[in-house]
Design an enzyme around this catalytic site. Structure first.
Site, short mmCIF file in Angstrom:
data_model
loop_
_atom_site.label_atom_id
_atom_site.label_comp_id
_atom_site.label_asym_id
_atom_site.label_seq_id
_atom_site.Cartn_x
_atom_site.Cartn_y
_atom_site.Cartn_z
N LYS A 130 0.86 -1.19 0.00
CA LYS A 130 0.00 0.00 0.00
C LYS A 130 0.89 1.22 0.00
O LYS A 130 2.02 1.16 0.50
CB LYS A 130 -0.88 0.03 1.26
CG LYS A 130 -2.09 0.93 1.15
CD LYS A 130 -3.27 0.23 0.51
CE LYS A 130 -4.43 1.14 0.28
NZ LYS A 130 -5.63 0.37 -0.12
N ASP A 170 -7.15 4.25 -4.47
CA ASP A 170 -7.79 4.12 -3.16
C ASP A 170 -8.38 5.51 -2.88
O ASP A 170 -8.63 6.26 -3.84
CB ASP A 170 -6.75 3.71 -2.09
CG ASP A 170 -7.40 3.25 -0.78
OD1 ASP A 170 -7.87 2.10 -0.71
OD2 ASP A 170 -7.48 4.04 0.17
P1 NDP Z 1 -13.03 7.73 -2.70
O1 NDP Z 1 -11.94 8.73 -2.57
O2 NDP Z 1 -13.66 7.51 -4.03
O3 NDP Z 1 -14.19 8.07 -1.66
C1 NDP Z 1 -13.94 8.15 -0.31
C2 NDP Z 1 -15.22 8.50 0.42
O4 NDP Z 1 -15.01 8.36 1.81
C3 NDP Z 1 -15.63 9.95 0.20
O5 NDP Z 1 -17.02 10.05 0.27
C4 NDP Z 1 -14.95 10.64 1.37
O6 NDP Z 1 -15.57 11.86 1.75
C5 NDP Z 1 -15.13 9.62 2.47
N1 NDP Z 1 -14.03 9.78 3.43
C6 NDP Z 1 -12.72 9.67 3.20
N2 NDP Z 1 -12.02 9.92 4.31
C7 NDP Z 1 -12.93 10.20 5.25
C8 NDP Z 1 -12.83 10.52 6.61
N3 NDP Z 1 -11.63 10.62 7.23
N4 NDP Z 1 -13.98 10.72 7.29
C9 NDP Z 1 -15.19 10.61 6.67
N5 NDP Z 1 -15.34 10.30 5.37
C10 NDP Z 1 -14.23 10.10 4.68
O7 NDP Z 1 -12.43 6.38 -2.12
P2 NDP Z 1 -12.95 4.88 -2.33
O8 NDP Z 1 -14.42 4.86 -2.47
O9 NDP Z 1 -12.10 4.26 -3.37
O10 NDP Z 1 -12.52 4.22 -0.94
C11 NDP Z 1 -13.40 4.11 0.17
C12 NDP Z 1 -12.94 3.00 1.10
O11 NDP Z 1 -12.91 1.76 0.37
C13 NDP Z 1 -11.52 3.16 1.67
O12 NDP Z 1 -11.49 2.59 2.97
C14 NDP Z 1 -10.67 2.30 0.74
O13 NDP Z 1 -9.48 1.87 1.35
C15 NDP Z 1 -11.63 1.15 0.49
N6 NDP Z 1 -11.37 0.34 -0.68
C16 NDP Z 1 -11.29 0.90 -1.94
C17 NDP Z 1 -11.08 0.10 -3.03
C18 NDP Z 1 -11.11 0.64 -4.43
O14 NDP Z 1 -11.04 -0.16 -5.35
N7 NDP Z 1 -11.24 1.94 -4.64
C19 NDP Z 1 -10.84 -1.35 -2.89
C20 NDP Z 1 -11.02 -1.85 -1.55
C21 NDP Z 1 -11.25 -1.01 -0.50
P3 NDP Z 1 -14.82 13.24 1.44
O15 NDP Z 1 -14.96 13.42 -0.04
O16 NDP Z 1 -15.53 14.26 2.24
O17 NDP Z 1 -13.39 13.05 1.86
O1 2IT Z 2 -7.86 -1.63 -0.63
C1 2IT Z 2 -7.84 -2.14 -1.76
O2 2IT Z 2 -7.98 -3.35 -1.95
C2 2IT Z 2 -7.64 -1.24 -2.91
N1 2IT Z 2 -7.58 -0.03 -2.73
C3 2IT Z 2 -7.49 -1.82 -4.28
C4 2IT Z 2 -6.09 -2.31 -4.50
C5 2IT Z 2 -5.77 -2.73 -5.90
O3 2IT Z 2 -4.59 -3.03 -6.12
O4 2IT Z 2 -6.64 -2.77 -6.77
#
Ligand code: NDP
Ligand code: 2IT
Length: 452
Positions: A130, A170
């Site tokens: 990561k 992420d």
């Molecule tokens: P995005 O940046 O697309 O969206 C993040 C969302 O979470 C936004 O709505 C953001 O709000 C909110 N957020 C972020 N930080 C905070 C915080 N400290 N407090 C409250 N709200 C918060 O990210 P993703 O949707 O890609 O990721 C969301 C989660 O999913 C994370 O935990 C990530 O690690 C996990 N994840 C993502 C994957 C992927 O493929 N993208 C794969 C597996 C897991 P704001 O805009 O106000 O910051």
């Molecule tokens: O937390 C996660 O699994 C991710 N942000 C996706 C990682 C990836 O390599 O697609």
């Protein structure tokens, strides 16, 4: 060494705390996994002798570097960048990049540690890593983001590679940022390789990668519910976040006949008692990507909805909850409220969104609780398939990839069942199931290598 001479669990955790002072998120993640793994290996001498858990909880390496860039007013800005390469026993390091002001070494170490077990659970050959930066993309122009990404990659490129370490998106890293970083990698190395996943379809990206995490988290909820003789149809669903994972979770909830009623961001949550339908979801996606707007604006477009400033959505009654924003966004008190309001299943789209005592509460209340390392693994699984397509120089069609995603999530669910059975009941402990199944594959590979 006799089995009885092994260090106890608390002694082990004391060592982790001592070696990682102040790294609360990392220590939390190690504790959560070790609670189950310690019990599992209590009679398995080899795992102790070879210090397998201790070695997985010590990253192979942590690279930290300075990232300088120039903002639109010509000020020189300095950020810190990291790549944590946790473990490559079963494949090259693989895991996302996070750009958010809350990013610290502890956060990235916890995420890289979790990723090691998650990637193992997918059944694909990927190790755990990561990275990211404390850069805040919010309020920055496209050109500022581009300059930051180029500067970040100018250092990162020497640590990654398509057979070495393959980053992805992420929080704060989506298609725009991946494009800028891939462009810079290609420019520096003069190589067109699959060094990043989540790329645009025009330059080596995979269909279904964008949707995969959110869709997968809902498939996992469906798998858990069906295992318990239930289903998603008609279920009221509470979702947090409004980014990539949350919006695609809402989309799949709608496909499966559920009713999503909330979304959130760091400023608060919206509640739409009529349900967030496809048209409203489309509005959210465009609002978030085109204008990079806030979720609070939803209530000006949809008058029956309400915005709750500075609050999280867990007080809204529901049957299924999908925490899809960030770590530790659901505490024990909120877990208690969910259970009291009739919530029967929780599927974590985010990584470690539930606090440790919140997770314990769900377990004791026999809630179907899908931890992130199982429930959100669809994203990295599709990244794995993007790597396969890049290596083969092929591009698979949509249907094939949609089927793959469903199969991968069903496979993860099956692996959880192997170790997640609860004696004297038909309840499944998915936390234990995923921790042990994820651990065993990595541990066996490490044993094969000896002491390295
Ligand atoms: P995005 O940046 O697309 O969206 C993040 C969302 O979470 C936004 O709505 C953001 O709000 C909110 N957020 C972020 N930080 C905070 C915080 N400290 N407090 C409250 N709200 C918060 O990210 P993703 O949707 O890609 O990721 C969301 C989660 O999913 C994370 O935990 C990530 O690690 C996990 N994840 C993502 C994957 C992927 O493929 N993208 C794969 C597996 C897991 P704001 O805009 O106000 O910051
Ligand atoms: O937390 C996660 O699994 C991710 N942000 C996706 C990682 C990836 O390599 O697609």
């Amino acid at each position: 060494m006799a089995v009885s001479d092994h260090v106890g669990f608390e002694e082990f955790m004391e060592g982790v705390k001592k070696r990682n002072p102040g790294q609360t998120e990392f220590i939390q993640a190690v504790r959560e996994v070790s609670e189950d793994v310690f019990d599992f290996i209590s009679d398995k001498e080899e795992y102790h002798e070879y210090q397998i858990l201790r070695r997985i909880a010590e990253p192979d390496r942590v690279v930290s570097f300075r990232v300088c860039w120039e903002d639109d007013q010509n000020n020189i800005r300095v950020q810190r960048g990291w790549r944590v390469q946790n473990n490559n026993a079963i494949g090259p390091y693989k895991g996302g990049l996070r750009f958010h002001p809350s990013v610290t070494e502890s956060v990235l170490k916890f995420l890289a540690f979790e990723q090691t077990f998650k990637n193992s659970l997918t059944g694909l050959p990927m190790g755990g890593g990561k990275g990211g930066s404390n850069f805040n993309p919010k309020g920055k122009s496209d050109h500022e983001v581009m300059r930051f990404c180029q500067s970040f990659m100018t250092e990162l490129y020497r640590h990654v590679g398509d057979d070495v370490d393959i980053p992805a998106g992420d929080i704060g890293v989506g298609a725009r940022e991946i494009g800028y970083m891939f462009g810079q990698y290609k420019r520096i190395t003069n190589q067109f390789t699959g060094v990043l996943t989540g790329k645009g379809l025009e330059y080596g990206g995979s269909r279904v990668r964008t949707e995969a995490t959110g869709y997968g988290a809902v498939y996992f909820a469906q798998n858990m519910l069906e295992q318990a003789g239930n289903g998603m149809d008609g279920k009221i669903c509470v979702v947090s976040g409004s980014g990539n994972v949350a919006t695609h979770a809402v989309e799949k909830i709608l496909h499966l006949g559920g009713k999503p009623v909330t979304l959130s961001d760091s400023q608060g949550f919206i509640h739409d008692p009529d349900g967030i339908d496809h048209e409203k979801l489309q509005w959210v996606k465009e609002h978030k990507t085109r204008t990079r707007g806030r979720i609070s604006d939803y209530v000006t477009a949809y008058k029956n909805a309400t915005f709750h400033k500075g609050q999280r959505p867990w007080g809204v009654p529901c049957e299924v909850a999908f925490p899809c924003a960030t770590q530790n966004e659901l505490n024990a008190e909120e877990a208690r409220t969910l259970v009291d309001n009739g919530c029967i299943a929780v599927s974590e789209g985010a990584n470690m969104p539930t606090s440790l005592d919140g997770a314990h509460l769900f377990r004791d209340a026999k809630v179907l609780f899908g931890p992130g390392k199982a429930a959100n693994a669809g994203g990295v699984a599709l990244s794995g398939l993007e790597m396969s397509q890049n290596s083969a120089r092929l591009s698979w069609d949509e249907n094939r990839l949609q089927d793959h995603l469903k199969e991968v999530m069903a496979g993860i669910h099956e692996r959880c069942l192997e170790h997640g059975g609860v004696a004297g009941s038909d309840h499944i402990d998915y936390v234990r199931g995923s921790n042990i199944a994820g651990f065993v594959k990595v541990a066996k590979a490490m044993l094969a290598y000896g002491v390295v």
